[in-house]
Design a protein around this motif. Structure first.
Motif, PDB file in Angstrom:
ATOM      1  N   THR A  34      50.262  32.157  46.878  1.00 53.62           N
ATOM      2  CA  THR A  34      48.795  32.102  46.746  1.00 53.62           C
ATOM      3  C   THR A  34      48.219  30.917  47.524  1.00 53.62           C
ATOM      4  O   THR A  34      47.118  30.437  47.221  1.00 53.62           O
ATOM      5  N   VAL A  75      45.244  25.555  39.158  1.00 53.52           N
ATOM      6  CA  VAL A  75      45.113  26.961  38.830  1.00 53.52           C
ATOM      7  C   VAL A  75      45.249  27.123  37.322  1.00 53.52           C
ATOM      8  O   VAL A  75      46.026  26.415  36.662  1.00 53.52           O
ATOM      9  N   TYR A  99      46.917  33.561  36.659  1.00 54.33           N
ATOM     10  CA  TYR A  99      46.917  34.652  37.619  1.00 54.33           C
ATOM     11  C   TYR A  99      46.925  35.953  36.843  1.00 54.33           C
ATOM     12  O   TYR A  99      47.541  36.064  35.761  1.00 54.33           O
ATOM     13  N   ILE A 102      53.997  29.315  37.198  1.00 49.93           N
ATOM     14  CA  ILE A 102      52.646  29.205  37.772  1.00 49.93           C
ATOM     15  C   ILE A 102      52.459  27.850  38.442  1.00 49.93           C
ATOM     16  O   ILE A 102      52.689  26.802  37.837  1.00 49.93           O
ATOM     17  N   TRP A 161      46.803  40.784  42.945  1.00 44.09           N
ATOM     18  CA  TRP A 161      46.579  39.732  41.967  1.00 44.09           C
ATOM     19  C   TRP A 161      45.212  39.073  42.167  1.00 44.09           C
ATOM     20  O   TRP A 161      44.592  39.161  43.226  1.00 44.09           O
ATOM     21  N   GLY A 210      43.505  35.162  41.084  1.00 37.73           N
ATOM     22  CA  GLY A 210      43.735  33.850  40.503  1.00 37.73           C
ATOM     23  C   GLY A 210      42.421  33.153  40.192  1.00 37.73           C
ATOM     24  O   GLY A 210      41.416  33.336  40.880  1.00 37.73           O
TER      25      GLY A 210
END
Length: 827
Positions: free
Chosen positions: A752, A760, A763, A786, A822, A824
């Motif tokens: 990502t 982050v 996700y 993650i 995906w 995020g």
């Protein structure tokens, strides 16, 4: 007493019983008995005093009236409506205030005493409504309608009568009718400024000035002038030209057989009245000569003065002189004016053996027969025969024979039929008759005999190495590569080796650069006048042959925008041809505005078209760069807007009605350049533009002043959403204890890094397949490991799998083309 009988109040006794009325109290009182006077103490009729709360006709006795002073002013809307008042009058000072309509089927009267003014409607087939003007008019004005029912005050400038028609004679013209339009026909003279006079197309003089000498036409003939009459002179007398030489004191004009020339007048100019020849002999200068006049020919002749010694008193007797070759003898001529050969020096003792002290003066003597004058050969810079004032100029012998003929011509007998000037470095000129061509030019140079200049019928040609390269015809047309020039300079090439090019190169360190100048003025070559507005100054044309002519494909021209005598303003116009007709496509004005589809651009770039105005097709985006220093916060750095054309588009533009602008969201530096987007529109019925949508540098969206779609963390920081997709395949076998081999597992790390997350939060993945199905899988929503730049997904497939079909070397995840979509959320 008043007794209600079920419909109204009527006088009655007390239930029919007798007796005397002794007194009344309350709203009604009495005095006197038994005959009482009854007084109504409260005469205000209210709904509380009426049993049913209303006042109807039955409540008021016949013949009864309610006086004006008892009526209230109706001020509340809706209190009187419909046909509430159906007859009678409203008198006194009673006012009617209503927001509705007051209707009458007869008329509306306004009284002054017993007199009135009444307004009545005619018989109508439809409704008619008139709207009064907002303010009062001026004295003498009348109300007029615009045809739509709106009245306005109008000043009437005519009086009396009705115009039914007007007839006009040329140059006037009338449209006729009850409202005629009288106009003046165009005179046929183009509007503009002429010599000292400015006129309109209708012939009206709108300006002028006094005529000066330069405004008058130039004279021609015996007397000519330039700049009108400001500089005139006598060029001819009776058609004979007058020399332009300035005369000196005492000189006169005398005809010299071709013109009137200035010269001094002497005896040599005297002419015989008989023959017209000169009266004086050509020469008569010696001391023993005299002039004798003949009355027959009216001329003078030169004669010797012959006087015998006996005719002169005092001379006495002079000794006689003998002719001979002794000393003191006189020489006797041979009868032809020559000295006898016997008296001349011997042949061996020629004139060349004698040295003159200064000059050798031959006088009037001739060298006869084979007599010769021998001179040294000399050289071109030291001639043998020269002149006192210029000893280096004269005649020398460099081979060949040269002579002067009796007619005064110079004749040369040159073996090479050429004249070499200044040695071998000079030009080569071929003299005499003969045929001269490009390969054999009349005038050539040194050893290059096939390169030079040659004549022809009505032309002069120039050749190089025997081939004609340039010619000038009798009309002054110059052709390069063509023998039939049609323009002042006509160039024809075959396209090889840049043969069609005009190449200009400047090599210097100065500011001057090569340029092609197209220059134009009005007037004549001797008297130039300034150009006027809309004059074309010059054109660069591109033309192609279409089997009949060279048709215009495109051209660029420059035109004057103003009279150059007043101000120098010019433009560039660009034309292209479509379907055989060329038209202007683009214009650059004197102020620098560029117009496409318009000849009057109002901004730096003004595009006017019924089709798509700007189409950009390419891989690079359209970029607008603000040419300034770093902008400050809130400064508009660029924008795209829609602007409606104003009623006077040639003078101004309305502000944009809608636009998308780009604004700095912080003070820009080399390392900080936050920028946002703003969208503004104008509501219906309005001319004021307002911001509707704003996107700041962080991506937050504000619509009509309200922030939408913004998610913030506990510290108030706006979160960002980022989406992506992995490529199919790339799964790694993950061994688990399946107890019997009923499912297969594999994992994949998803990058990502394109989101540029610093932090982050989560996700949100989903599984997809490019080849097989994925409905028998599990684990797609579980995220592991993650980080701001990656996460891991474990996917299990249900089915009969064991080490033969699910192992470290091969997993069905790759053969099915599984990949992850995906989203995020982070900072």
């Amino acid at each position: 007493m008043l007794k209600y009988d079920g419909g109204k109040w009527v006088p009655a006794d007390d239930m029919g019983t007798s007796g005397a009325l002794t007194g009344l109290t309350g709203d009604v009182s009495s005095s006197g008995a038994p005959s009482a006077t009854v007084t109504l103490n409260d005469n205000v009729v209210t709904s509380a005093k009426i049993v049913d709360g209303t006042i109807v006709n039955a409540d008021i006795a016949a013949g009864a009236a309610i006086t004006d002073s008892k009526l209230a002013t109706l001020t509340t809307a809706g209190k009187v409506s419909g046909n509430a008042i159906i007859s009678g009058t409203i008198g006194g000072s009673t006012a009617i205030n209503t927001s509705g309509l007051i209707q009458t089927s007869t008329g509306l009267r306004v009284y002054s005493g017993s007199n009135y003014v009444e307004l009545k409607a005619p018989t109508l087939s439809q409704n008619t409504s008139y709207e009064l003007p907002f303010s009062d008019g001026s004295t003498g004005q009348l109300l007029t309608t615009d045809g739509g029912g709106k009245l306005s005050w109008t000043t009437i400038t005519t009086s009396g009568g009705t115009v039914t028609g007007v007839t006009a004679s040329a140059p006037l013209v009338s449209s006729g009718g009850t409202a005629p339009v009288i106009s003046l026909n165009n005179s046929g003279v183009a509007a503009g400024t002429y010599d000292r006079v400015t006129v309109t197309a209708k012939g009206l003089v709108t300006g002028g000035s006094n005529v000066t000498a330069t405004d008058l036409p130039n004279l021609a003939g015996d007397v000519t002038s330039t700049a009108g009459l400001s500089n005139s002179k006598v060029e001819k007398i009776q058609g004979i030209p007058v020399a332009s030489t300035t005369p000196s004191l005492g000189q006169i004009l005398m005809f010299d057989s071709s013109k009137w020339n200035v010269q001094y007048f002497g005896f040599g100019e005297l002419r015989s009245t008989v023959t017209g020849n000169t009266q004086m002999p050509a020469s008569c200068a010696t001391a023993n000569k005299t002039l004798n006049w003949s009355a027959i020919t009216d001329t003078f002749t030169c004669a010797n003065i012959a006087i015998a010694n006996t005719q002169v008193s005092g001379l006495g007797t002079a000794s006689t002189k003998d002719f001979g070759d002794s000393a003191g003898n006189l020489v006797e001529l041979d009868g032809s004016g020559k000295i006898p050969a016997a008296l001349l020096p011997a042949s061996g003792d020629n004139l060349g053996n004698h040295t003159a002290t200064t000059n050798l003066n031959m006088g009037t003597y001739n060298i006869t027969n084979a007599g010769k004058i021998y001179l040294a050969d000399g050289a071109w810079n030291t001639p043998s025969l020269s002149f006192a004032s210029s000893p280096s100029t004269g005649i020398s012998n460099s081979g060949g024979i040269m002579k002067f003929t009796s007619g005064g011509n110079l004749a040369m007998d040159l073996s090479a039929t050429s004249l070499i000037l200044n040695g071998s470095f000079g030009p080569l000129m071929r003299l005499g008759g003969g045929s001269f061509t490009a390969a054999n030019p009349t005038y050539s140079f040194g050893g290059y005999s096939s390169s030079g200049m040659f004549p022809g019928t009505g032309m002069l040609g120039f050749s190089v190495n025997g081939t004609e390269r340039l010619r000038m015809d009798s009309n002054g047309m110059i052709g390069v590569g063509t023998t039939s020039p049609t323009r002042r300079l006509h160039i024809v090439g075959d396209g090889t080796d840049y043969g069609d090019d005009i190449f200009m190169e400047g090599v210097n360190s100065e500011t001057a650069v090569p340029q092609i100048s197209l220059v134009r003025s009005r007037g004549t070559a001797s008297t130039r006048n300034p150009i006027l507005a809309n004059d074309t100054i010059g054109t660069l044309a591109f033309r192609g042959y279409d089997n009949s002519t060279h048709a215009y494909s495109a051209r660029i021209s420059s035109n004057a925008e103003t009279d150059f005598a007043t101000a120098v303003n010019g433009n560039l116009r660009f034309y292209t041809a479509a379907a055989g007709t060329d038209a202007e496509r683009m214009r650059i004005t004197g102020s620098g505005n560029v117009g496409i589809g318009t000849t009057s651009p109002l901004s730096t770039l003004h595009i006017k078209s019924n089709e798509a105005d700007v189409v950009m097709d390419g891989t690079n985006p359209f970029v607008v760069q603000r040419s300034t220093a770093y902008p400050t916060a809130s400064m508009e750095v660029a924008g795209i807007g829609y602007r409606s054309e104003s009623p006077t588009p040639s003078t101004n533009l309305w502000p944009p009605q809608a636009n998308v602008s780009f604004r700095a969201t912080e003070n820009h530096t080399a390392s900080a350049q936050g920028t946002g987007l703003s969208i503004s529109t104008t509501a219906n019925g309005s001319t004021t533009r307002q911001e509707r949508v704003k996107i700041d540098g962080a991506g937050d969206v504000t619509v009509m002043g309200k922030l939408i779609g913004a998610v913030k963390d506990t510290s108030g920081n706006s979160l960002r959403a980022c989406v992506g997709s992995s490529s199919p395949g790339g799964w790694t076998y993950y061994a688990v204890n399946t107890t019997g081999g009923t499912w297969c597992s594999a994992y994949k790390d998803i990058s990502t890094s394109s989101c540029n997350f610093s932090t982050v939060f989560n996700y949100f993945p989903t599984l997809d397949a490019s080849v097989g199905s994925h409905w028998v899988t599990f684990g797609a929503t579980s995220v592991y490991n993650i980080t701001p730049t990656s996460f891991r997904i474990y996917i299990g497939i249900l089915g009969s799998y064991d080490s033969t079909n699910c192992n470290a070397s091969a997993v069905p995840h790759n053969s099915y083309g599984y990949y992850i979509r995906w989203m995020g959320v982070g900072l």
